[in-house]
Write an enzyme that holds these catalytic residues in place. Sequence first.
Site, PDB file in Angstrom:
ATOM      1  CG  ASP A 125      41.726   2.980  -5.977  1.00 46.35           C
ATOM      2  OD1 ASP A 125      40.884   2.747  -6.875  1.00 46.35           O
ATOM      3  OD2 ASP A 125      42.774   3.615  -6.178  1.00 46.35           O
ATOM      4  CG  HIS A 159      13.252  -5.049  -2.884  1.00 45.51           C
ATOM      5  ND1 HIS A 159      13.765  -5.612  -1.737  1.00 45.51           N
ATOM      6  CD2 HIS A 159      12.229  -4.252  -2.468  1.00 45.51           C
ATOM      7  CE1 HIS A 159      13.084  -5.178  -0.688  1.00 45.51           C
ATOM      8  NE2 HIS A 159      12.142  -4.362  -1.106  1.00 45.51           N
ATOM      9  CG  ASP A 173       8.985   2.438  -4.944  1.00 44.80           C
ATOM     10  OD1 ASP A 173       9.250   3.569  -4.504  1.00 44.80           O
ATOM     11  OD2 ASP A 173       8.793   1.439  -4.210  1.00 44.80           O
ATOM     12  CG  ASP A 188       9.221   5.279  -0.472  1.00 47.03           C
ATOM     13  OD1 ASP A 188       9.149   4.892  -1.656  1.00 47.03           O
ATOM     14  OD2 ASP A 188       9.214   4.498   0.508  1.00 47.03           O
ATOM     15  CG  HIS A 228       4.426  -5.118   0.029  1.00 48.04           C
ATOM     16  ND1 HIS A 228       3.805  -3.953   0.401  1.00 48.04           N
ATOM     17  CD2 HIS A 228       4.252  -5.221  -1.322  1.00 48.04           C
ATOM     18  CE1 HIS A 228       3.297  -3.363  -0.678  1.00 48.04           C
ATOM     19  NE2 HIS A 228       3.533  -4.125  -1.737  1.00 48.04           N
ATOM     20  CG  HIS A 262       8.293   2.283   4.994  1.00 50.50           C
ATOM     21  ND1 HIS A 262       8.921   3.487   4.797  1.00 50.50           N
ATOM     22  CD2 HIS A 262       7.986   1.823   3.754  1.00 50.50           C
ATOM     23  CE1 HIS A 262       9.013   3.728   3.493  1.00 50.50           C
ATOM     24  NE2 HIS A 262       8.438   2.736   2.830  1.00 50.50           N
ATOM     25  CG  HIS A 284      12.310   0.952   4.656  1.00 55.49           C
ATOM     26  ND1 HIS A 284      12.496  -0.350   4.268  1.00 55.49           N
ATOM     27  CD2 HIS A 284      11.566   1.511   3.667  1.00 55.49           C
ATOM     28  CE1 HIS A 284      11.904  -0.549   3.088  1.00 55.49           C
ATOM     29  NE2 HIS A 284      11.339   0.559   2.713  1.00 55.49           N
ATOM     30  CD  GLU A 319       5.403   1.225   0.568  1.00 56.13           C
ATOM     31  OE1 GLU A 319       5.830   0.748  -0.495  1.00 56.13           O
ATOM     32  OE2 GLU A 319       6.140   1.722   1.431  1.00 56.13           O
ATOM     33  CE1 TYR A 368       3.658  -5.027  -6.341  1.00 58.24           C
ATOM     34  CE2 TYR A 368       2.565  -5.930  -4.392  1.00 58.24           C
ATOM     35  CZ  TYR A 368       3.218  -4.886  -5.036  1.00 58.24           C
ATOM     36  OH  TYR A 368       3.407  -3.695  -4.370  1.00 58.24           O
ATOM     37  NE  ARG A 397       5.607  -0.364  -4.171  1.00 58.09           N
ATOM     38  CZ  ARG A 397       6.294  -1.234  -4.888  1.00 58.09           C
ATOM     39  NH1 ARG A 397       5.838  -2.453  -5.049  1.00 58.09           N
ATOM     40  NH2 ARG A 397       7.432  -0.897  -5.446  1.00 58.09           N
ATOM     41  CD  GLU A 434       6.059   4.098  -1.308  1.00 60.89           C
ATOM     42  OE1 GLU A 434       6.632   3.788  -2.373  1.00 60.89           O
ATOM     43  OE2 GLU A 434       6.556   3.915  -0.181  1.00 60.89           O
TER      44      GLU A 434
HETATM   45  N1  GLY Z   1      10.924   2.214  -2.068  1.00 64.27           N
HETATM   46  C1  GLY Z   1      10.980   1.440  -0.907  1.00 64.27           C
HETATM   47  C2  GLY Z   1       9.666   1.297  -0.320  1.00 64.27           C
HETATM   48  O1  GLY Z   1       8.681   1.668  -0.904  1.00 64.27           O
HETATM   49  O2  GLY Z   1       9.535   0.892   0.805  1.00 64.27           O
HETATM   50 MN    MN Z   2       8.662   3.108  -2.416  1.00 59.27          MN
HETATM   51 MN    MN Z   3       7.948   2.829   0.777  1.00 63.98          MN
END
Ligand code: GLY
Ligand code: MN
Ligand code: MN
Length: 439
Positions: A37, A241, A258, A270, A349, A353, A360, A383, A387, A411, A413
């Site tokens: 709950d 992820h 990240d 982000d 990727h 975004h 996103h 970003e 990899y 990465r 970003e």
């Molecule tokens: N942290 C999610 C992205 O970079 O899109």
């Molecule tokens: Mn990110």
């Molecule tokens: Mn991002």
Amino acid sequence: MLIGPETFAARRARFLERLGGAAAVIPAAPLVTHHADVEYPFRQNSDFWYLTGFDEPDAVALFLPHCPENPFVLFVEPKDPTAEVWNGRRWGCEGAVERFGADLAHPRSELAQRLGDYLKGAEGIAFRVGRHPAVEPLVLQAWAGQLDRAPRSGTAALGLVAPCPLLHALRLRKGPEELERLREAARISAAAHELAREVVRPGLGERQVQAVIEQHFLEQGARGPAYGSIVAGGDNACVLHYTANSAELRDGDLLLIDAGCSLADYYNGDITRTFPVNGRFTGEQRALYELVLAAQEAAVAAVRPGATAEGVHDTAVRVLVEGLLELGLLVGDPGGIIERGAYRHLYMHRTGHWLGLDVHDVGAYRLGEHHVALEPGMVLTVEPGLYVSDRLPVPEGQPVIAERWKGIGIRIEDDVAVTERGHENLTAAALKAPAALER
Ligand code: GLY
Ligand code: MN
Ligand code: MN
């Protein structure tokens, strides 16, 4: 400064104007069960928030351009001393009117009975199907009732339309007060990355680094992380992820972080940074880091009015592929490699975004064949990454990857706002030059 009531009112006015003759039904988010709950911390539906600033679950907003006397109606959980003792203060119907600018407000339990009347006279019903299981049957029922009565009443909404294209077109273009909030989210997020880098050393746990970052978010008054913080040492960084954050940081590895915060009013940061755990890049790490940085800087430089997110991505891919050719991690002609996607075992990727109330964020990247042109006020992440691991097969004709490159995930970003003259990097305070990352 938080977004004020006049901004929410101005958004509603714009939305009502664009609805034409359709009435919109925009539900708030419900509470979501975590286990037994216990519920997850409440997270408002960003569309509902954008138009109301009302932060309670299970409410429903109606936008009624065909009712000029009361175009904005809220259904909310009414005041209830017992419920408020357990779960906190509610604004109730009175608060919905006085504090949130509703023209009329009713208890949420009266929605089923009142919705049909409010929708009477609307030319269409703007409601997002498939997302709001508690509200959808009520909307369909109200519309079905109109259709049943149409032969005698003489009117019925002609169809159900998606509110998203017009609402999300508004959300995609940020006003000056929203850019201020995104700068604040970026400032807190960037400072957290700087703090994290100071504490990192071999033997520390990924989770301890996560704690430093998220402590800073909370200390600064943010709600917390905007998404599951990724603190990924060594090969973990090749899992895009990765959120387990359960490993120990190893001497000689890189660390990819990240993480970004979500403010009280849901604007998000982000940011990704990657740096050596022991303060010194190896030769391979530095070569790949400098390549990702070159791609990222070229892609950021490509952000300007009239460019497209697709073009920004293409810029990053071109730099990465040419660099990978020089390093011998790819072979052949860059154009052909890009066309065949023969680099995707190393970069799988997209380069960014939209960013806003959702990490996103909403808004079209493409309308039919046409890529949406960047305009001042749009905000996007940039970003790119590389990899290197065994997880994906090497495409036919491309070289087998030597062991010395494996386990390197990088990465970088930033959050970038489009301006009249080009762009503003909101997250530049998180350092990324190799010299700044070494000690
Ligand atoms: N942290 C999610 C992205 O970079 O899109
Ligand atoms: Mn990110
Ligand atoms: Mn991002």
